[in-house]
Design a protein around this motif. Structure first.
Motif, PDB file in Angstrom:
ATOM      1  N   THR A  30       0.833  -1.199   0.000  1.00 52.08           N
ATOM      2  CA  THR A  30       0.000   0.000   0.000  1.00 52.08           C
ATOM      3  C   THR A  30       0.874   1.258   0.000  1.00 52.08           C
ATOM      4  O   THR A  30       2.099   1.183  -0.080  1.00 52.08           O
ATOM      5  CB  THR A  30      -0.939   0.006   1.222  1.00 52.08           C
ATOM      6  OG1 THR A  30      -0.154  -0.028   2.420  1.00 52.08           O
ATOM      7  CG2 THR A  30      -1.876  -1.181   1.184  1.00 52.08           C
ATOM      8  N   THR A  31       0.198   2.398   0.121  1.00 51.37           N
ATOM      9  CA  THR A  31       0.880   3.692   0.085  1.00 51.37           C
ATOM     10  C   THR A  31       0.455   4.523   1.289  1.00 51.37           C
ATOM     11  O   THR A  31      -0.730   4.576   1.628  1.00 51.37           O
ATOM     12  CB  THR A  31       0.533   4.438  -1.221  1.00 51.37           C
ATOM     13  OG1 THR A  31       0.942   3.635  -2.329  1.00 51.37           O
ATOM     14  CG2 THR A  31       1.247   5.777  -1.300  1.00 51.37           C
ATOM     15  N   ASP A  32       1.446   5.131   1.941  1.00 56.12           N
ATOM     16  CA  ASP A  32       1.257   6.025   3.077  1.00 56.12           C
ATOM     17  C   ASP A  32       0.886   5.276   4.348  1.00 56.12           C
ATOM     18  O   ASP A  32       0.867   4.050   4.388  1.00 56.12           O
ATOM     19  CB  ASP A  32       0.264   7.138   2.747  1.00 56.12           C
ATOM     20  CG  ASP A  32       0.884   8.120   1.776  1.00 56.12           C
ATOM     21  OD1 ASP A  32       1.964   8.642   2.085  1.00 56.12           O
ATOM     22  OD2 ASP A  32       0.327   8.334   0.694  1.00 56.12           O
ATOM     23  N   LEU A  33       0.599   6.041   5.403  1.00 56.38           N
ATOM     24  CA  LEU A  33       0.418   5.452   6.725  1.00 56.38           C
ATOM     25  C   LEU A  33      -0.509   6.336   7.544  1.00 56.38           C
ATOM     26  O   LEU A  33      -0.264   7.531   7.705  1.00 56.38           O
ATOM     27  CB  LEU A  33       1.780   5.325   7.429  1.00 56.38           C
ATOM     28  CG  LEU A  33       1.790   4.727   8.829  1.00 56.38           C
ATOM     29  CD1 LEU A  33       1.242   3.304   8.820  1.00 56.38           C
ATOM     30  CD2 LEU A  33       3.199   4.738   9.408  1.00 56.38           C
ATOM     31  N   PHE A  34      -1.577   5.716   8.048  1.00 56.31           N
ATOM     32  CA  PHE A  34      -2.529   6.443   8.877  1.00 56.31           C
ATOM     33  C   PHE A  34      -3.229   5.442   9.793  1.00 56.31           C
ATOM     34  O   PHE A  34      -3.063   4.223   9.658  1.00 56.31           O
ATOM     35  CB  PHE A  34      -3.539   7.214   8.010  1.00 56.31           C
ATOM     36  CG  PHE A  34      -4.021   6.461   6.812  1.00 56.31           C
ATOM     37  CD1 PHE A  34      -5.105   5.606   6.896  1.00 56.31           C
ATOM     38  CD2 PHE A  34      -3.381   6.601   5.593  1.00 56.31           C
ATOM     39  CE1 PHE A  34      -5.542   4.906   5.788  1.00 56.31           C
ATOM     40  CE2 PHE A  34      -3.816   5.905   4.471  1.00 56.31           C
ATOM     41  CZ  PHE A  34      -4.900   5.050   4.578  1.00 56.31           C
ATOM     42  N   GLU A  35      -3.989   5.961  10.730  1.00 61.03           N
ATOM     43  CA  GLU A  35      -4.522   5.148  11.826  1.00 61.03           C
ATOM     44  C   GLU A  35      -5.309   3.934  11.343  1.00 61.03           C
ATOM     45  O   GLU A  35      -5.169   2.831  11.893  1.00 61.03           O
ATOM     46  CB  GLU A  35      -5.411   6.028  12.714  1.00 61.03           C
ATOM     47  CG  GLU A  35      -5.953   5.311  13.937  1.00 61.03           C
ATOM     48  CD  GLU A  35      -6.767   6.231  14.834  1.00 61.03           C
ATOM     49  OE1 GLU A  35      -7.290   5.748  15.854  1.00 61.03           O
ATOM     50  OE2 GLU A  35      -6.873   7.436  14.514  1.00 61.03           O
TER      51      GLU A  35
ATOM     52  N   ALA B 187       3.526  -4.426   3.429  1.00 63.87           N
ATOM     53  CA  ALA B 187       4.375  -3.238   3.572  1.00 63.87           C
ATOM     54  C   ALA B 187       3.642  -2.047   2.983  1.00 63.87           C
ATOM     55  O   ALA B 187       2.801  -2.191   2.081  1.00 63.87           O
ATOM     56  CB  ALA B 187       5.711  -3.436   2.861  1.00 63.87           C
ATOM     57  N   THR B 188       3.956  -0.864   3.499  1.00 65.51           N
ATOM     58  CA  THR B 188       3.397   0.368   2.931  1.00 65.51           C
ATOM     59  C   THR B 188       4.534   1.349   2.676  1.00 65.51           C
ATOM     60  O   THR B 188       5.528   1.359   3.412  1.00 65.51           O
ATOM     61  CB  THR B 188       2.318   0.976   3.858  1.00 65.51           C
ATOM     62  OG1 THR B 188       1.606   1.994   3.147  1.00 65.51           O
ATOM     63  CG2 THR B 188       2.904   1.554   5.126  1.00 65.51           C
TER      64      THR B 188
END
Length: 355
Positions: A281-286, A299-300
């Protein structure tokens, strides 16, 4: 003995020209009340001794503030809320220099930008930060700002053929390459799919190219069976994921090249497909954290959206106050985040300007 050469000052120029400091100030800032010949003599002396105006000091003393406008999408809020936050906090850090924000929102990337930009052309602004939803459609509007001496910096994605000053983002082609290499090394099958917002968006198109080339180079028997456009709509991402699973029962992996990954994760988890389908995936958030911990996401690729907004402001400020021209692209480094290093990036990353 200190051999460091002292920087020439206004006082030095006044002494050499035999005039007052006030007269030098009027000459350097092209103000009234000074004889043209005296002005030229002062400017010649200033150039000869290597005097450079302290532009930051000029900003501090000016009456008119610098207004930095920005246009950000509301969707996908996972990503653009952090870009917006980075922009706003960078502006707050420059308040002593009379820098103020003017932030507009559009519904989603590629929706309504033209109308907002037309309005901004009538505003008294000094700089613009923009996330262009098309690689070329906004070029005439971007160029109008530049022709009015309003520098434009694009973030997240780009309009490379416009007259914008620079673009702040993670190199999209290399980002795609990294995802392709990762997926090629972990899939057990050979069929994979890519999900983007729109191929009309420069960032998304380059990620597709980078991923495809890297994946096939690392996995010669592999096949990219589909490039799916989700148009940053979560419900469409869910529908397209379900369709991929029906159409390609032997699908081995998916690369989601935007922040629109939560709906994909939900479908994979509900259909118990996450043990066979590897997901990058792409990016990182809650909303992603549990999926990383449970192994739905392998993995992101973290693009540090907060830093993108922060860097755009500082590039524009340096350009306006010091005439410091940035490179054509201001690329940030992509970071691979997995369960093992998640604690380093979440939740602290939101307010980090990682160097």
């Amino acid at each position: 003995m200190n051999d460091h050469k002292r920087r020439p000052t206004i006082k030095d120029i006044a002494s050499l020209a035999g005039v007052s400091i006030g007269t030098v100030d009027r000459a350097l800032h092209n103000r009234r009340g000074i004889d043209p010949q005296t002005r030229q003599r002062i400017l010649t002396i200033a150039e000869k001794i290597g005097y450079r105006k302290n532009r930051v000091a000029s900003i501090l003393t000016r009456k008119k503030p610098l207004v930095f406008a920005a246009v950000f999408p509301q969707k996908l809020h996972y990503f653009y809320d952090d870009v917006r936050q980075g922009f706003k906090e960078a502006i707050e850090a420059l308040q002593d220099f009379k820098v103020y924000p003017l932030v507009y929102s559009v519904e989603s990337l590629g929706q309504g930008e033209e109308n907002v930009l037309q309005k901004l052309l009538q505003e008294d602004i000094d700089a613009l930060v923009l996330t262009p939803g098309h690689r070329s459609k906004l070029n005439p509007l971007i160029n109008q700002f530049v022709e009015k001496n309003i520098p434009v910096v694009t973030v997240s994605t780009d309009a490379p053929e416009s007259k914008r000053l620079t673009s702040v983002c993670v190199n999209p082609y290399q980002n795609g390459e990294l995802a392709g290499e990762l997926l090629a090394k972990i899939v057990t099958g050979y069929r994979v799919a890519i999900m983007v917002g729109s191929l009309e968006i420069e960032d998304h198109r380059q990620k597709v190219d980078g991923f495809t080339n890297a994946f096939l180079a690392m996995h010669p028997d592999g096949e990219v069976v589909a490039v799916v456009e989700n148009h940053e709509r979560e419900e469409l991402a869910a529908q397209n994921t379900e369709e991929l699973l029906r159409k390609y029962p032997d699908l081995a992996g998916i690369y989601v090249a935007t922040a629109n990954s939560v709906a994909v994760c939900k479908v994979l988890a509900e259909q118990r497909a996450s043990h066979t389908i590897k997901l990058i995936t792409t990016d990182l958030f809650e909303e992603m954290v549990d999926y990383l911990k449970k192994g739905v996401i392998q993995a992101t690729l973290f693009q540090n959206p907060y830093r993108q907004g922060w860097e755009a402001v500082n590039i524009l400020f340096q350009f306006l106050t010091e005439k410091r021209k940035p490179p054509t692209h201001h690329y940030l480094e992509p970071v691979v985040v997995m369960c093992s290093n998640l604690d380093f990036y979440y939740p602290q990353f939101k307010r980090r300007v990682l160097k």
